[in-house]
Write an enzyme that holds these catalytic residues in place. Structure first.
Site, short mmCIF file in Angstrom:
data_model
loop_
_atom_site.label_atom_id
_atom_site.label_comp_id
_atom_site.label_asym_id
_atom_site.label_seq_id
_atom_site.Cartn_x
_atom_site.Cartn_y
_atom_site.Cartn_z
N ASP A 147 0.84 -1.20 0.00
CA ASP A 147 0.00 0.00 0.00
C ASP A 147 0.88 1.26 0.00
OD1 ASP A 147 -2.44 1.33 0.09
OD2 ASP A 147 -3.20 0.17 1.78
N GLU A 180 -0.88 1.90 -5.15
CA GLU A 180 -0.74 3.34 -4.87
C GLU A 180 -1.87 4.14 -5.50
OE1 GLU A 180 -0.46 4.11 -8.21
OE2 GLU A 180 1.00 5.70 -7.78
N TRP A 181 -2.97 3.44 -5.77
CA TRP A 181 -4.26 4.06 -6.12
C TRP A 181 -4.23 4.87 -7.42
CZ3 TRP A 181 -2.53 6.62 -1.20
CH2 TRP A 181 -2.50 5.70 -0.15
N GLY A 182 -3.26 4.57 -8.30
CA GLY A 182 -3.20 5.28 -9.57
C GLY A 182 -2.69 6.70 -9.43
N ASP A 202 -10.07 3.48 -3.47
CA ASP A 202 -10.77 2.27 -3.02
C ASP A 202 -12.18 2.16 -3.59
OD1 ASP A 202 -8.50 2.02 -1.59
OD2 ASP A 202 -9.46 1.89 0.38
C1 GLA Z 1 -5.94 1.31 1.48
C2 GLA Z 1 -6.05 0.31 0.33
C3 GLA Z 1 -7.15 -0.69 0.63
C4 GLA Z 1 -6.85 -1.40 1.94
C5 GLA Z 1 -6.69 -0.39 3.06
C6 GLA Z 1 -6.18 -1.03 4.34
O1 GLA Z 1 -7.07 2.11 1.56
O2 GLA Z 1 -6.28 0.97 -0.88
O3 GLA Z 1 -7.28 -1.63 -0.42
O4 GLA Z 1 -5.69 -2.17 1.78
O5 GLA Z 1 -5.75 0.62 2.71
O6 GLA Z 1 -5.95 -0.13 5.35
#
Ligand code: GLA
Length: 387
Positions: A147, A180-182, A202
């Protein structure tokens, strides 16, 4: 739009960017992850029962493999600097748990964070990359999700490469899942650093969230290929926030995008309807097709009505008719849009029936917030459009 489709298809094949060559995830990874349903409420018991359910429910036989513990399993580092699991929730630590998961014919995955702390404030891997990679390998870990919380001042490509290199040296094949969410264009560097990379923030267990992610993740189809996948986040199927039609759409769209299929529900208590959805072998075969091309939007006959298409190894096309509107309606896919010419057999992948042989288009009634998903196979003698 068809020309754009062809261009992207070519790019997928000839892209010169080197791909991580760890031999893993040649098709999108399939498994289960604790986060979407259980958040921090993870334990060895949950993982063992989930592994049991994965085997007993037919999910393992349908292709699901990795059982992944997300955030909150870790509480500290020991004097040697090794990560320590919560001893109340994971008595005996991770090694026996990995052994148990392996004994079920499944693989074991774990979570960490490239920054100083995880998103839930647990110890992160920053500065301990080699140590953590070695520790995970010793425990028998087969999949690591890393993450990006608490990473202020760090550079994503550098940090992920550091941990990726450490994993490569750890002496065990480990799928590397970049999360890293893009936010730092991972579709550019992800393919040579990891096996999959999140493209967005997410997912939420709501139609609007799922559709927003579809629109974002589908912009990077050219980066996907065997061993390297865009990750639009874990599945919400069965978690209760969408209707069955919406969940069928979610699952079909993830399959047509060649997305990792990581279930995120409680496998121990899922109703038959959820199990049947998650184990639909004809839809899974689209996701897992060996040429590994991410499908894309090819036609938009009207606002909120879309045709998505994915070329498959045998020359057929998987097609999703997606109705984003709140009214049931008819949607048509033309052979021209999906790159076919001449007679083709159409098979419905949700009703498991042959619909017939069509010559230039397929149309069907699609429920509100729903899909019809078919596989369209040219009849011998006719062929692909030569344009
Ligand atoms: C981030 C990630 C999620 C999950 C949470 C856990 O938000 O994007 O997929 O792993 O952390 O805390």
């Amino acid at each position: 739009m068809y020309a754009r489709f062809l261009t992207l298809l070519c790019l997928a094949f000839v892209s010169s960017a080197p791909t991580l060559d760890n031999g893993l995830a040649r098709t999108p990874p399939m498994g289960w992850n604790s986060w979407n349903h259980f958040h921090c409420n993870v334990s060895a018991q949950l993982i063992r029962e989930t592994a049991d359910a994965m085997a007993a429910s037919g999910m393992r036989d349908a292709g699901y493999q990795y059982v992944v513990i997300d955030d909150c399993w870790q509480v500290a580092r020991d004097r040697a600097g090794r990560l320590v699991a919560d001893s109340a929730r994971f008595p005996g630590g991770m090694k026996p748990l990995a052994d148990y998961v392996h004994s079920k014919g499944l693989k074991f995955g774990i979570y960490t964070d490239a920054g100083r702390r995880t998103c839930q404030g647990r110890p992160g891997t920053y500065g301990s990359e080699e140590m953590d990679a070695r520790t995970f390998a010793e425990w028998g870990v087969d999949y690591v999700k890393e993450d990006w919380c608490n990473s202020e001042g760090l550079e994503a490509p550098t940090q992920y490469a550091k941990f990726g290199d450490a994993l490569a040296k750890a002496g065990r094949p480990i799928v590397f899942s970049i999360c890293e969410w893009g936010s730092n264009q991972p579709w550019d560097w992800g393919p040579h650093t990891g096996n999959l990379w999140r493209t967005t923030g997410d997912i939420g267990d709501r139609w609007a969230s799922m559709i927003a992610i579809l629109d974002l993740s589908s912009q990077h189809g050219h980066a996907a290929r065997p061993g390297a996948w865009n990750d639009p986040d874990m599945l919400e199927v069965g978690n209760g926030g969408m209707t069955d039609d919406e969940y069928r759409a979610h699952f079909s769209l993830w399959a047509i995008m060649a997305a990792p299929l990581m279930a995120g529900n409680d496998l121990r208590t899922m109703p038959a309807a959820t199990r049947d959805m998650l184990t639909n072998k004809e839809v899974i075969a689209v996701d897992q097709d060996s040429i590994g091309v991410q499908g894309m939007l090819v036609q938009e006959p009207a606002q909120d009505l879309q045709v998505w298409s994915k070329p498959l190894a045998d020359g057929s096309r998987a097609v999703v008719l997606l109705n984003r509107s709140a009214l049931q309606t008819v949607i048509a896919a033309s052979w021209r849009a999906i790159g076919l010419l001449g007679s083709a057999r159409v098979r419905d992948l949700w009703t498991h029936t042959d619909v017939g042989v069509m010559t230039d288009r397929f149309s069907a009634t699609v429920s509100a917030h729903g899909v019809v998903m078919v596989r369209i196979t040219p009849v011998t003698g006719s062929g692909e459009e030569d344009e």
